[in-house]
Design a protein around this motif. Sequence first.
Motif, PDB file in Angstrom:
ATOM      1  N   PRO A 118       0.676  -1.229   0.055  1.00  0.00           N
ATOM      2  CA  PRO A 118       0.095   0.245   0.007  1.00  0.00           C
ATOM      3  C   PRO A 118       0.870   1.185  -0.011  1.00  0.00           C
ATOM      4  N   GLN A 119       0.271   2.387  -0.768  1.00  0.00           N
ATOM      5  CA  GLN A 119       0.970   3.713  -0.652  1.00  0.00           C
ATOM      6  C   GLN A 119       2.023   3.927  -1.239  1.00  0.00           C
ATOM      7  N   LEU A 120       2.696   2.815  -1.759  1.00  0.00           N
ATOM      8  CA  LEU A 120       4.123   3.056  -2.471  1.00  0.00           C
ATOM      9  C   LEU A 120       4.075   2.164  -3.992  1.00  0.00           C
ATOM     10  N   ILE A 121       4.633   2.757  -4.896  1.00  0.00           N
ATOM     11  CA  ILE A 121       4.982   1.975  -6.390  1.00  0.00           C
ATOM     12  C   ILE A 121       5.833   0.749  -5.876  1.00  0.00           C
ATOM     13  N   ASN A 122       5.816  -0.279  -6.369  1.00  0.00           N
ATOM     14  CA  ASN A 122       6.592  -1.308  -6.270  1.00  0.00           C
ATOM     15  C   ASN A 122       8.132  -0.993  -6.204  1.00  0.00           C
ATOM     16  N   ALA A 123       8.860  -1.402  -5.501  1.00  0.00           N
ATOM     17  CA  ALA A 123      10.466  -1.093  -5.462  1.00  0.00           C
ATOM     18  C   ALA A 123      10.924  -1.350  -6.953  1.00  0.00           C
ATOM     19  N   LEU A 124      10.659  -2.663  -7.238  1.00  0.00           N
ATOM     20  CA  LEU A 124      11.113  -3.195  -8.550  1.00  0.00           C
ATOM     21  C   LEU A 124      10.653  -2.236  -9.809  1.00  0.00           C
ATOM     22  N   LEU A 125       9.788  -1.243  -9.640  1.00  0.00           N
ATOM     23  CA  LEU A 125       9.391  -0.423 -10.637  1.00  0.00           C
ATOM     24  C   LEU A 125       9.614   1.063 -10.672  1.00  0.00           C
ATOM     25  N   GLN A 126      10.437   1.504  -9.469  1.00  0.00           N
ATOM     26  CA  GLN A 126      10.628   2.761  -9.204  1.00  0.00           C
ATOM     27  C   GLN A 126      11.763   3.327  -9.910  1.00  0.00           C
ATOM     28  N   THR A 127      11.458   4.579 -10.404  1.00  0.00           N
ATOM     29  CA  THR A 127      12.429   5.400 -10.947  1.00  0.00           C
ATOM     30  C   THR A 127      13.646   5.782 -10.106  1.00  0.00           C
ATOM     31  N   PRO A 128      14.709   6.227 -10.713  1.00  0.00           N
ATOM     32  CA  PRO A 128      15.797   6.657  -9.665  1.00  0.00           C
ATOM     33  C   PRO A 128      15.206   7.928  -8.656  1.00  0.00           C
ATOM     34  N   ALA A 129      14.615   8.864  -9.364  1.00  0.00           N
ATOM     35  CA  ALA A 129      14.018  10.018  -8.629  1.00  0.00           C
ATOM     36  C   ALA A 129      13.145   9.550  -7.642  1.00  0.00           C
ATOM     37  N   TYR A 130      12.176   8.724  -8.049  1.00  0.00           N
ATOM     38  CA  TYR A 130      10.985   8.302  -6.963  1.00  0.00           C
ATOM     39  C   TYR A 130      11.651   7.444  -5.966  1.00  0.00           C
ATOM     40  N   ALA A 131      12.434   6.634  -6.239  1.00  0.00           N
ATOM     41  CA  ALA A 131      13.102   5.866  -5.334  1.00  0.00           C
ATOM     42  C   ALA A 131      14.019   6.648  -4.278  1.00  0.00           C
ATOM     43  N   HIS A 132      14.362   7.892  -4.640  1.00  0.00           N
ATOM     44  CA  HIS A 132      15.366   8.541  -3.568  1.00  0.00           C
ATOM     45  C   HIS A 132      14.342   9.332  -2.938  1.00  0.00           C
ATOM     46  N   ALA A 133      13.386   9.917  -3.466  1.00  0.00           N
ATOM     47  CA  ALA A 133      12.490  10.500  -2.667  1.00  0.00           C
ATOM     48  C   ALA A 133      11.618   9.562  -1.324  1.00  0.00           C
ATOM     49  N   ALA A 134      11.323   8.210  -2.032  1.00  0.00           N
ATOM     50  CA  ALA A 134      10.970   7.166  -0.805  1.00  0.00           C
ATOM     51  C   ALA A 134      11.799   6.859   0.052  1.00  0.00           C
ATOM     52  N   ILE A 135      13.130   6.532  -0.262  1.00  0.00           N
ATOM     53  CA  ILE A 135      14.339   6.200   0.552  1.00  0.00           C
ATOM     54  C   ILE A 135      14.809   7.376   1.580  1.00  0.00           C
ATOM     55  N   PHE A 136      14.568   8.662   1.035  1.00  0.00           N
ATOM     56  CA  PHE A 136      15.144   9.803   1.825  1.00  0.00           C
ATOM     57  C   PHE A 136      14.166  10.301   2.984  1.00  0.00           C
ATOM     58  N   SER A 137      12.589   9.435   2.666  1.00  0.00           N
ATOM     59  CA  SER A 137      11.704   9.863   3.960  1.00  0.00           C
ATOM     60  C   SER A 137      11.789   8.853   5.026  1.00  0.00           C
ATOM     61  N   SER A 138      12.828   7.973   4.767  1.00  0.00           N
ATOM     62  CA  SER A 138      13.199   7.078   6.179  1.00  0.00           C
ATOM     63  C   SER A 138      13.525   7.833   7.425  1.00  0.00           C
ATOM     64  N   PRO A 139      13.038   7.325   8.705  1.00  0.00           N
ATOM     65  CA  PRO A 139      13.162   8.102   9.812  1.00  0.00           C
ATOM     66  C   PRO A 139      14.884   7.753  10.193  1.00  0.00           C
ATOM     67  N   SER A 140      15.618   6.811   9.827  1.00  0.00           N
ATOM     68  CA  SER A 140      16.786   6.415   9.855  1.00  0.00           C
ATOM     69  C   SER A 140      17.824   7.342   9.042  1.00  0.00           C
ATOM     70  N   GLU A 141      18.502   7.980  10.196  1.00  0.00           N
ATOM     71  CA  GLU A 141      19.754   8.886   9.569  1.00  0.00           C
ATOM     72  C   GLU A 141      20.653   8.140   8.806  1.00  0.00           C
ATOM     73  N   SER A 142      21.036   6.981   9.158  1.00  0.00           N
ATOM     74  CA  SER A 142      22.040   6.037   8.407  1.00  0.00           C
ATOM     75  C   SER A 142      21.224   5.840   6.908  1.00  0.00           C
ATOM     76  N   VAL A 143      20.041   5.405   6.958  1.00  0.00           N
ATOM     77  CA  VAL A 143      19.627   5.277   5.506  1.00  0.00           C
ATOM     78  C   VAL A 143      19.497   6.378   4.567  1.00  0.00           C
ATOM     79  N   ARG A 144      19.249   7.678   5.093  1.00  0.00           N
ATOM     80  CA  ARG A 144      19.090   8.775   4.479  1.00  0.00           C
ATOM     81  C   ARG A 144      20.720   9.473   3.977  1.00  0.00           C
TER      82      ARG A 144
END
Length: 289
Positions: A118-144
């Motif tokens: 729910p709420q996200l495009i499947n990771a196997l189908l994400q463009t680089p820009a979309y993936a970056h936005a989704a990943i950067f929304s993580s609460p983990s400082e290490s992930v960001r």
Amino acid sequence: MATNQTTPPVMRRRLGGLLRHFRKQASVTLAQAAAYLGWESTRLSRVETGQYLIKANEVETLLKAYGVTDTAAIAELAQAAEGGPRQWWAAYDDILPRPYADTIALESSALTIRAYFPQLINALLQTPAYAHAAIFSSPSESVRKNADSFVQVRQARKSVLTRADIPVVLQTVIDESALYPRTSTASDVMRDQLRSLLEISKRDNITIRVMPLDAPPHPGLTSNMTIMDFRHPWPSLVVVDHLRGGMFLEEPEDVAAFSDAFDAVLEAALPAEESRQKIKSYMEGNARG
């Protein structure tokens, strides 16, 4: 030249689980089985739980002792014990959590993947820009901090869908709400992502369905799910993602329950062509399609 690596942890667990399955099917005790290899039973127990490595010839010895005559199964298990070439994701070992690395290893050997998140495009189908936005929304400082590397990983994962040698068959359902840009500055990113979905959905091995906003209640409301199927004799499994990683479910009753749930999700979703039209409408700026 690629260097060899040992069998990935997730494959050790799956290999051990199949060895245990065949042993019990043959009504052979752990002590009896260990004796075939001149081992203590504790060592074989740890092999069956994926804690210890086992060699290909030892796998073949055990399966012969268990009366297994399925040559394809024997070859698959022996090959798994041998390990193989160093895989691309090994270069990211310093940042990849173990469950994530395990998921990538499983994707690489899967034949089919059925997924609803729910709420996200499947990771196997994400463009680089979309993936970056989704990943950067993580609460983990290490992930960001390592967002660029995680984007590279996510893009590399997509190769299973387009490889020349038996590409993965992907069937995924996307919530209609996931087609809408969250902020005005994200509209270009979302438009490019939707355009990419329309393009890749032309492939015979990829089916994208949209869950409409007015869909009836369905099992996907309570859980995300990714169901993977593999070559014989590897059993299917389910991956359920959560904030701290992922959970793998391999018991037949669990896989059956999630397979039934995914079928119900599909029934509630729009057909493939209507889904394409819905995605196109959002891409063109029509908020409700």
